[in-house]
Design a protein around this motif. Sequence first.
Motif, short mmCIF file in Angstrom:
data_model
loop_
_atom_site.label_atom_id
_atom_site.label_comp_id
_atom_site.label_asym_id
_atom_site.label_seq_id
_atom_site.Cartn_x
_atom_site.Cartn_y
_atom_site.Cartn_z
N THR A 59 0.86 -1.19 0.00
CA THR A 59 0.00 0.00 0.00
C THR A 59 0.89 1.23 0.00
O THR A 59 1.56 1.50 0.98
CB THR A 59 -0.86 0.03 1.28
OG1 THR A 59 -1.18 -1.30 1.65
CG2 THR A 59 -2.12 0.83 1.05
N PRO A 60 0.91 2.00 -1.09
CA PRO A 60 1.80 3.14 -1.16
C PRO A 60 1.41 4.23 -0.16
O PRO A 60 0.23 4.45 0.08
CB PRO A 60 1.62 3.66 -2.59
CG PRO A 60 0.96 2.56 -3.34
CD PRO A 60 0.15 1.81 -2.34
N GLY A 61 2.41 4.87 0.41
CA GLY A 61 2.16 5.98 1.33
C GLY A 61 2.76 7.25 0.79
O GLY A 61 3.86 7.24 0.24
N TRP A 62 2.03 8.36 0.92
CA TRP A 62 2.50 9.67 0.43
C TRP A 62 2.36 10.69 1.54
O TRP A 62 1.34 10.74 2.20
CB TRP A 62 1.68 10.10 -0.78
CG TRP A 62 1.68 9.09 -1.87
CD1 TRP A 62 0.74 8.13 -2.10
CD2 TRP A 62 2.69 8.90 -2.86
NE1 TRP A 62 1.10 7.35 -3.18
CE2 TRP A 62 2.30 7.81 -3.67
CE3 TRP A 62 3.89 9.55 -3.15
CZ2 TRP A 62 3.06 7.35 -4.75
CZ3 TRP A 62 4.65 9.09 -4.22
CH2 TRP A 62 4.23 8.00 -5.00
N TRP A 63 3.38 11.53 1.71
CA TRP A 63 3.32 12.48 2.82
C TRP A 63 3.27 13.93 2.37
O TRP A 63 3.06 14.81 3.18
CB TRP A 63 4.50 12.26 3.76
CG TRP A 63 5.84 12.39 3.11
CD1 TRP A 63 6.57 13.53 2.98
CD2 TRP A 63 6.62 11.35 2.51
NE1 TRP A 63 7.74 13.27 2.33
CE2 TRP A 63 7.82 11.93 2.03
CE3 TRP A 63 6.44 9.97 2.34
CZ2 TRP A 63 8.81 11.20 1.39
CZ3 TRP A 63 7.43 9.25 1.71
CH2 TRP A 63 8.59 9.86 1.24
N ARG A 110 11.08 5.69 -5.93
CA ARG A 110 11.43 6.44 -4.72
C ARG A 110 12.48 5.70 -3.90
O ARG A 110 13.42 6.29 -3.37
CB ARG A 110 10.16 6.63 -3.89
CG ARG A 110 10.23 7.64 -2.81
CD ARG A 110 8.84 7.95 -2.30
NE ARG A 110 8.27 6.84 -1.54
CZ ARG A 110 7.03 6.85 -1.05
NH1 ARG A 110 6.25 7.88 -1.24
NH2 ARG A 110 6.57 5.82 -0.38
#
Lengths: 180, 265
Positions: A59-63, A110
């Motif tokens: 599950t990709p996470g973006w901040w 990334r």
Amino acid sequence: MQGGEAVAVTGASGAGKSLVLRGLADLIPNEGEMSLAGVNRSNMSGPEWRRLVTYVAATPGWWAERVKDHFSDLAQAKELAVGFLLPEDIFANPVAQLSTGEQQRLVLIRALVQGPKVLLLDEPTSGLDGKATARVEKRLDKFLQEGGSILFVTHDGAQAKRLAKRCLQIADGHIEERVL
Amino acid sequence: MTLISLSYWDIAFAASLLVINAALSIFLQLGVHRQLVISAVRMVVQLTLIGFVLLKLFGLVSPLWTGITAIAMVSFAAYEIMSRQERRFQGVWAFGLGAGPMLFAAGLVTVFSLMTQIGADPWYHPRFSLPLFGMILGNTMTGISLGLNTLIANTLRERNAIEAQIALGHTRVEALGPVIRQAMRTGFIPIINAMAASGIVSLPGMMTGQILAGVEPGEAVKFQILIMFLIGGATGIGVTIAVLAGAYRLTDERHRLRLDRLKQV
């Protein structure tokens, strides 16, 4: 694991495949000795270890709001994106506009631009079509040739065979090693 | 100016307003009449008791008993913070994260004020220390409660983003930074609102109380301004400590996110 080696991790959903990868990345408290190129994990800080042994979640996470704010080396990221069949202007977009497949490739980029020694990939191509999958696998092959190691979770037996020679099968709390 | 003394009949007559509320709740099927009655009874009993306690303490002027009362107030406030959390920490942290920062922040600011502006003799005199401590504590409690709630809720909501950063080798300060700042901001909102609105939207309770009791408005206003600054100071200290300690507890020395330290639902 040897440098340049890829090992597939397989097993039923919920068997604990992600748990193994997360443990290796020191993201959850775990026991057991681990070392990389002769340096014990306990002699490194958590962040130091994770820069070398990088986990890429399913599950990709973006901040941040914009895609481009997530990359330590944007120039290299753009290069990789082209190779992964992503549109060049994708880095200017807001994260909210990304499709599942785009997100999956971008989180891999990334991690790659940080120059890790070991990649722990949780279903890296589950949301990609055949063409994009082939491009990603090609880049992972290059990572292996440069001496990197990959441990990856996959439900795709053919992919496991393409990338890896060994496979860890997880079932009922046991890990079994198989040669592919 | 004469001090207006209330008879029990005066109070009972005012209570009839709540009876109307309860009747409305039943009539409109709001279902709040039970809570309304229970909290009204609680209010009356608690205030009556504290009246007796204060009377007794004012007679004693004992540092020990004043301190014990202050600790008891902090305990009730910490319990209140704990029960207001949607997700709370496991074990003693659920209580301690509220109690520790509150005792430190409200205690420090109260003592500061007693020794400088108030100049009570002795400085711990309960007539001054306990009401002051109570006002500061109540507002600090609201700030800390909101701050901790925001910290935990946003950490859970942003879990993927935080873990992604940690997995890439970011430190816990980098990964939790935005969540920590948001939690602190939220903790400050009540006191900012209270300061901005006081005098225009609201006449603060303490000030009106003093005026009703016969104090010159000018003096009451000065006192209220002092109280606002004290509350602001204590809220800042308390929220900062509580949120940072909470963030510290949500992570560990190897910079892992430790959601397992929250109580499972």
